[in-house]
Write a protein that holds these residues in place. Structure first.
Motif, PDB file in Angstrom:
ATOM      1  N   SER A 188       0.837  -1.199   0.000  1.00 25.35           N
ATOM      2  CA  SER A 188       0.000   0.000   0.000  1.00 25.35           C
ATOM      3  C   SER A 188       0.870   1.246   0.000  1.00 25.35           C
ATOM      4  O   SER A 188       2.025   1.211   0.446  1.00 25.35           O
ATOM      5  N   LYS A 189       0.322   2.336  -0.490  1.00 24.50           N
ATOM      6  CA  LYS A 189       1.064   3.590  -0.502  1.00 24.50           C
ATOM      7  C   LYS A 189       1.487   3.994   0.901  1.00 24.50           C
ATOM      8  O   LYS A 189       2.570   4.528   1.113  1.00 24.50           O
ATOM      9  N   ALA A 190       0.618   3.705   1.860  1.00 21.78           N
ATOM     10  CA  ALA A 190       0.924   4.057   3.251  1.00 21.78           C
ATOM     11  C   ALA A 190       2.126   3.263   3.761  1.00 21.78           C
ATOM     12  O   ALA A 190       3.018   3.805   4.436  1.00 21.78           O
ATOM     13  N   ASP A 191       2.155   1.967   3.441  1.00 19.32           N
ATOM     14  CA  ASP A 191       3.275   1.133   3.885  1.00 19.32           C
ATOM     15  C   ASP A 191       4.571   1.507   3.164  1.00 19.32           C
ATOM     16  O   ASP A 191       5.659   1.478   3.759  1.00 19.32           O
ATOM     17  N   GLN A 192       4.461   1.848   1.890  1.00 20.49           N
ATOM     18  CA  GLN A 192       5.648   2.287   1.162  1.00 20.49           C
ATOM     19  C   GLN A 192       6.235   3.549   1.802  1.00 20.49           C
ATOM     20  O   GLN A 192       7.442   3.650   2.016  1.00 20.49           O
ATOM     21  N   GLN A 193       5.359   4.494   2.124  1.00 20.56           N
ATOM     22  CA  GLN A 193       5.830   5.736   2.721  1.00 20.56           C
ATOM     23  C   GLN A 193       6.389   5.507   4.119  1.00 20.56           C
ATOM     24  O   GLN A 193       7.403   6.110   4.512  1.00 20.56           O
ATOM     25  N   ALA A 194       5.744   4.592   4.868  1.00 18.00           N
ATOM     26  CA  ALA A 194       6.229   4.282   6.215  1.00 18.00           C
ATOM     27  C   ALA A 194       7.641   3.685   6.151  1.00 18.00           C
ATOM     28  O   ALA A 194       8.501   3.984   6.994  1.00 18.00           O
ATOM     29  N   SER A 195       7.882   2.849   5.144  1.00 14.71           N
ATOM     30  CA  SER A 195       9.208   2.252   4.980  1.00 14.71           C
ATOM     31  C   SER A 195      10.253   3.314   4.661  1.00 14.71           C
ATOM     32  O   SER A 195      11.346   3.334   5.231  1.00 14.71           O
ATOM     33  N   LEU A 196       9.902   4.211   3.742  1.00 12.58           N
ATOM     34  CA  LEU A 196      10.818   5.290   3.381  1.00 12.58           C
ATOM     35  C   LEU A 196      11.077   6.214   4.564  1.00 12.58           C
ATOM     36  O   LEU A 196      12.211   6.663   4.784  1.00 12.58           O
ATOM     37  N   ASP A 197      10.029   6.461   5.347  1.00  9.97           N
ATOM     38  CA  ASP A 197      10.181   7.310   6.536  1.00  9.97           C
ATOM     39  C   ASP A 197      11.126   6.669   7.543  1.00  9.97           C
ATOM     40  O   ASP A 197      11.931   7.353   8.193  1.00  9.97           O
ATOM     41  N   PHE A 198      11.016   5.351   7.690  1.00 11.48           N
ATOM     42  CA  PHE A 198      11.866   4.646   8.649  1.00 11.48           C
ATOM     43  C   PHE A 198      13.338   4.694   8.214  1.00 11.48           C
ATOM     44  O   PHE A 198      14.235   4.942   9.032  1.00 11.48           O
TER      45      PHE A 198
END
Length: 311
Positions: A188-198
Motif C-alpha cells: 500500500s502507498k501508506a506502507d511504502q511511505q512508512a518504509s521510506l520514513d523509517f
C-alpha cells in the motif's frame, strides 16, 4: 573488512630475537605477512598463543568469510585488468593468490584442516577475542563479539586482504555495499511511505544515528553523520586509517547469489578434508559464477551495471 590483528601479540613477537619484523608496522604486504605468520606459528608456545591465524571455520555460519568476502579481491583485480565493473564470465586469474591466503590461514590455525567443518563463527571469533591467535579475517562488525574480552581496544588493528596480487599495495581494506533496501511496489502507498520514513529516520534522527553508530558500532558513510556521530569502534578507525595513508578502499563487487557461495563453501570443505582437489574450488568459483549469473539474468531480466573500472 580485512585481516584484523592483535597489535600486542604482534609487537611482543617483534621483540623476539627470532622475529622477522621489528614492529607491526613492518607488515606491508603479503610476502611479509606470510613470513610473520609462519614464524609466529613455529614459535607459538614461546609466544603463549595457540596459533597465528584464527581457524578458517567451514561450518555454515562462518563460510561467508571465504565465499562472500575473500573471493572478492581476486575478482576485483580481474575486473581491473579488463577495465570493467562487471563480467558475466570470469577466468579466475588470481585464484592461485586466493589459495595462497587460504592455505596460509588453514596451515597456521589451531584446528586440523580435517576438522574445519566443525568450527562455527562463534568458535573462530572466540579464538581471537580471547587472545589465543594474532590474526582474524573479518569486518568491523566483529567488534561487538571481540570487545570486553582479552583484546584491548587499542590493540586492534586491520590489514587489507593481501594475497600477493600485483597492485594490491595501492588499496586498503575492502568495503561492503552488497545489501540494498527495496520497497515493494505492490504494498500500500501508506506502507511504502512508512518504509521510506523509517529509512530516513535511521540516518537523520538523533536516536536512529545513535543506534546505528554507537549501539551497533557500524561504519556510517552518510552525509548526515558528523564527527561526533562516528562509532566508538576501533576497527572502524583502523580501517579508515588506510585512507589517511593515501590508500583506496577495495570496493566490493557484486556476487551472484547464495547458491554460488554454498558451492564454494562445499568445495573448500572437500579440499580441506582431502576428499577434493583445489580444482573443485576453482570450478565452484568460475563455473558457478557463469551459471548463477545466467540464472539471475533469466529470472530477473537484468544484471549489475557494467561501466569502466574507475575504482
Amino acid at each position: 573488512y580485512g585481516i584484523i590483528y592483535n597489535k600486542k601479540i604482534v609487537n611482543e613477537y617483534a621483540k623476539k630475537s627470532y622475529a622477522v619484523i621489528k614492529s607491526a608496522d613492518d607488515i606491508t604486504g603479503y610476502d611479509v605477512l606470510k613470513k610473520v605468520v609462519e614464524d609466529m606459528n613455529q614459535h607459538k608456545d614461546d609466544l603463549g598463543i595457540q596459533a597465528a591465524f584464527a581457524t578458517p571455520g567451514l561450518e555454515s555460519s562462518d563460510t561467508y568469510r571465504f565465499a562472500a568476502h575473500m573471493t572478492r579481491p581476486p575478482i576485483f583485480f580481474e575486473y581491473r585488468d579488463n577495465n570493467t565493473t562487471f563480467m558475466k564470465e570470469i577466468k579466475g586469474t588470481y585464484l592461485d593468490n586466493y589459495k595462497d591466503l587460504f592455505d596460509l590461514e588453514m596451515n597456521n590455525s589451531p584446528t586440523e584442516r580435517t576438522m574445519l567443518g566443525s568450527k562455527n563463527y562463534e568458535d573462530c571469533t572466540s579464538e581471537f577475542a580471547l587472545g589465543d591467535v594474532a590474526f582474524y579475517p573479518n569486518g568491523v562488525w566483529a567488534y561487538s563479539q571481540i570487545k570486553d574480552n582479552e583484546v584491548a581496544d587499542e590493540d586492534l588493528g586491520m590489514l587489507p586482504y593481501w594475497m600477493g596480487v600485483d597492485g594490491e599495495e595501492d588499496y586498503g581494506p575492502s568495503t561492503v555495499y552488497e545489501a540494498t533496501w527495496g520497497i515493494n511496489k505492490n504494498a500500500s502507498k501508506a506502507d511504502q511511505q512508512a518504509s521510506l520514513d523509517f529509512i530516513k529516520w535511521m540516518v537523520t534522527s538523533d536516536k536512529g544515528k545513535e543506534i546505528m553508530s554507537k549501539d551497533m558500532g557500524f561504519a556510517v558513510p552518510f552525509t548526515t553523520f558528523g564527527d561526533d556521530d562516528q562509532p566508538d569502534n576501533p576497527l572502524v578507525k583502523a580501517a579508515k586509517s588506510w585512507e589517511d595513508k593515501g590508500k583506496k578502499y577495495m570496493r566490493s563487487v557484486d556476487v551472484p547469489d547464495q547458491n554460488w557461495q554454498n558451492g564454494i563453501a562445499n568445495a573448500l570443505l572437500e579440499y580441506a578434508q582431502g576428499t577434493g582437489e583445489w580444482d573443485g574450488v576453482k570450478s565452484a568459483i568460475v563455473d558457478g559464477w557463469k551459471s548463477e549469473w545466467a540464472a539471475s539474468e533469466k529470472s530477473q531480466g537484468m544484471l549489475p551495471e557494467q561501466t569502466d573500472f574507475t575504482w
